[in-house]
Design an enzyme around this catalytic site. Structure first.
Site, short mmCIF file in Angstrom:
data_model
loop_
_atom_site.label_atom_id
_atom_site.label_comp_id
_atom_site.label_asym_id
_atom_site.label_seq_id
_atom_site.Cartn_x
_atom_site.Cartn_y
_atom_site.Cartn_z
N LEU A 163 37.15 42.75 46.20
CA LEU A 163 37.39 43.86 45.28
C LEU A 163 37.67 45.12 46.09
O LEU A 163 36.92 45.43 47.01
CB LEU A 163 36.18 44.10 44.37
CG LEU A 163 35.77 43.00 43.39
CD1 LEU A 163 34.44 43.34 42.74
CD2 LEU A 163 36.84 42.82 42.32
N HIS A 164 38.75 45.82 45.74
CA HIS A 164 39.00 47.08 46.45
C HIS A 164 39.78 48.10 45.62
O HIS A 164 39.87 49.26 46.01
CB HIS A 164 39.78 46.82 47.74
CG HIS A 164 41.23 46.48 47.52
ND1 HIS A 164 41.65 45.23 47.16
CD2 HIS A 164 42.36 47.25 47.61
CE1 HIS A 164 42.97 45.23 47.04
NE2 HIS A 164 43.42 46.43 47.30
N ARG A 165 40.31 47.71 44.46
CA ARG A 165 41.15 48.64 43.71
C ARG A 165 40.31 49.71 43.00
O ARG A 165 39.23 49.42 42.50
CB ARG A 165 42.03 47.89 42.71
CG ARG A 165 43.04 46.98 43.41
CD ARG A 165 44.18 46.57 42.53
NE ARG A 165 45.09 45.71 43.29
CZ ARG A 165 46.09 46.14 44.04
NH1 ARG A 165 46.32 47.45 44.12
NH2 ARG A 165 46.86 45.31 44.71
#
Length: 372
Positions: A209-211
């Site tokens: 997850l990074h957005r």
């Protein structure tokens, strides 16, 4: 014929590596082409940059612009200043070839065009329709000033044609990231977490997850992770944590005995985990392409995607960003009914060779760059 190859961020390295191989092969056979590898320095962390060069066999860059971090505007400006200086002092190439949709892609395309160097865009034409994503702005700006378009799908071709691009400047070649995946698949290597946790094939889930939509709000990120944990049926969850996400996780304080938050992995180690996993949960676009080719079920925590072929043909499903969508998707996975998918057209490991053949055989027929 000198080609500038622009790379600045982790996704770029996977896409540029096979193009370097193909140029080197063509150079050996015909001696008509060479490259200048320009690393913008957009990703300057060793795990995000240096290790990829070593693992993928990418040579040391001819130039590193050292752009570093900062805001979107600061980073864009630093890359443009650095690349402009390079072009003015070291000479201008026949072509500036940019890949993907990161800040480096857009910044170098703009700089090249202003100095009358033609631009080719690898992975042109993909669109999410979501202007809140910096990558979407980068794609649109880059394609609006590109001369030659190398595409990964028929949908990308349609997007470009619908925006007014002439068909003879669009070349459907496939996906260079899949070239890299297929070349290095036999070299995938077991990361330390495999033995540390005692992982077994098809008995764990990988997540990334990074957005901003998922990680910039504490409660949202906490809810997403909690839903994944609650519906994973006690399987280990392997979570290589992006630097952006790590900062938020530290303030949340979330933990679970089956949630293993580890440092970012190298390319070979990460794909080892993906290939042997039961499934992947992600908000990355590139990972959805890799899981499609590897035949691994993929759940994408986004409301849109610029890679619809991974859904229409591949193993990916778009869940959205509502944590409530996770439970039904996980139930579907554990029921054994997840779609098998297929590999999209021309994702066959030969894309970079097609690109270099077109550069050598087709592009010289167009007017030469104006260097006045």
């Amino acid at each position: 014929m000198l080609i500038d190859l622009i790379a600045g961020a982790r996704p770029n390295f996977m896409k540029i590596s096979p193009i370097i191989d193909a140029i080197n092969q063509a150079k050996t056979e015909e001696g008509k082409i060479d490259f200048r590898l320009v690393h913008t320095g957009q990703h300057y962390d060793k795990n995000m940059s240096g290790n990829f060069f070593k693992q993928l066999g990418i040579p040391e860059p001819h130039h590193n612009l050292g752009a570093g971090g900062g805001t979107q505007a600061e980073q864009t400006a630093a890359i443009m200043i650095g690349y402009e200086k390079l072009l003015l002092t070291e000479g201008r190439p026949f072509l500036c070839l940019v890949v993907g949709d990161v800040t480096s892609t857009m910044a170098c395309a703009i700089t090249a065009q202003k100095l009358h160097v033609k631009v080719a865009h690898v992975e042109a034409g993909i669109r999410s329709g979501d202007w809140s994503m910096p990558e979407e702005i980068n794609r649109m700006v880059t394609d609006s000033i590109t001369n030659y378009f190398f595409t990964t799908s028929q949908k990308a071709n349609e997007n470009l044609i619908n925006s007014g691009i002439e068909k003879d400047r669009i070349f459907f070649v496939g996906n260079t990231m899949i070239d890299t995946l297929l070349k290095h698949r036999p070299r995938f290597s077991k990361p330390p977490v495999w033995d540390e946790v005692g992982l077994e094939k098809k008995k764990y889930i990988v997540m990334t997850l990074h957005r901003p939509a998922n990680v910039d709000q504490e409660e949202k990120l906490k809810s997403l992770i909690q839903e994944i944990v609650d519906n994973s049926r006690n399987l280990p969850l392997i979570f290589p944590v992006h630097p952006r996400t790590k900062k938020m996780l530290q303030s949340i304080g979330i933990s679970h005995d089956k949630l293993y938050m580890i440092e970012p992995l190298g390319y070979l180690e990460f794909n080892f985990l993906v290939e042997k996993s039961l499934a992947v949960i992600t908000d990355s676009g590139g990972i959805t392409e890799e899981t499609t080719v590897l035949g691994i079920p993929c759940m994408t925590l986004r409301d849109n995607t610029e890679r619809p072929e991974t859904i229409l043909e591949g193993t990916n499903e778009l869940l959205g960003t509502d944590p409530k969508a996770i439970a039904p998707a996980m139930n579907h996975l554990f029921s054994g009914k997840w779609k098998r998918g297929k590999v999209p057209e021309l994702w066959d490991g030969k894309t970079a060779t097609r690109i270099v053949d077109i550069i050598l055989q087709t592009l010289p027929k167009y007017s030469a760059p104006n260097l006045n």
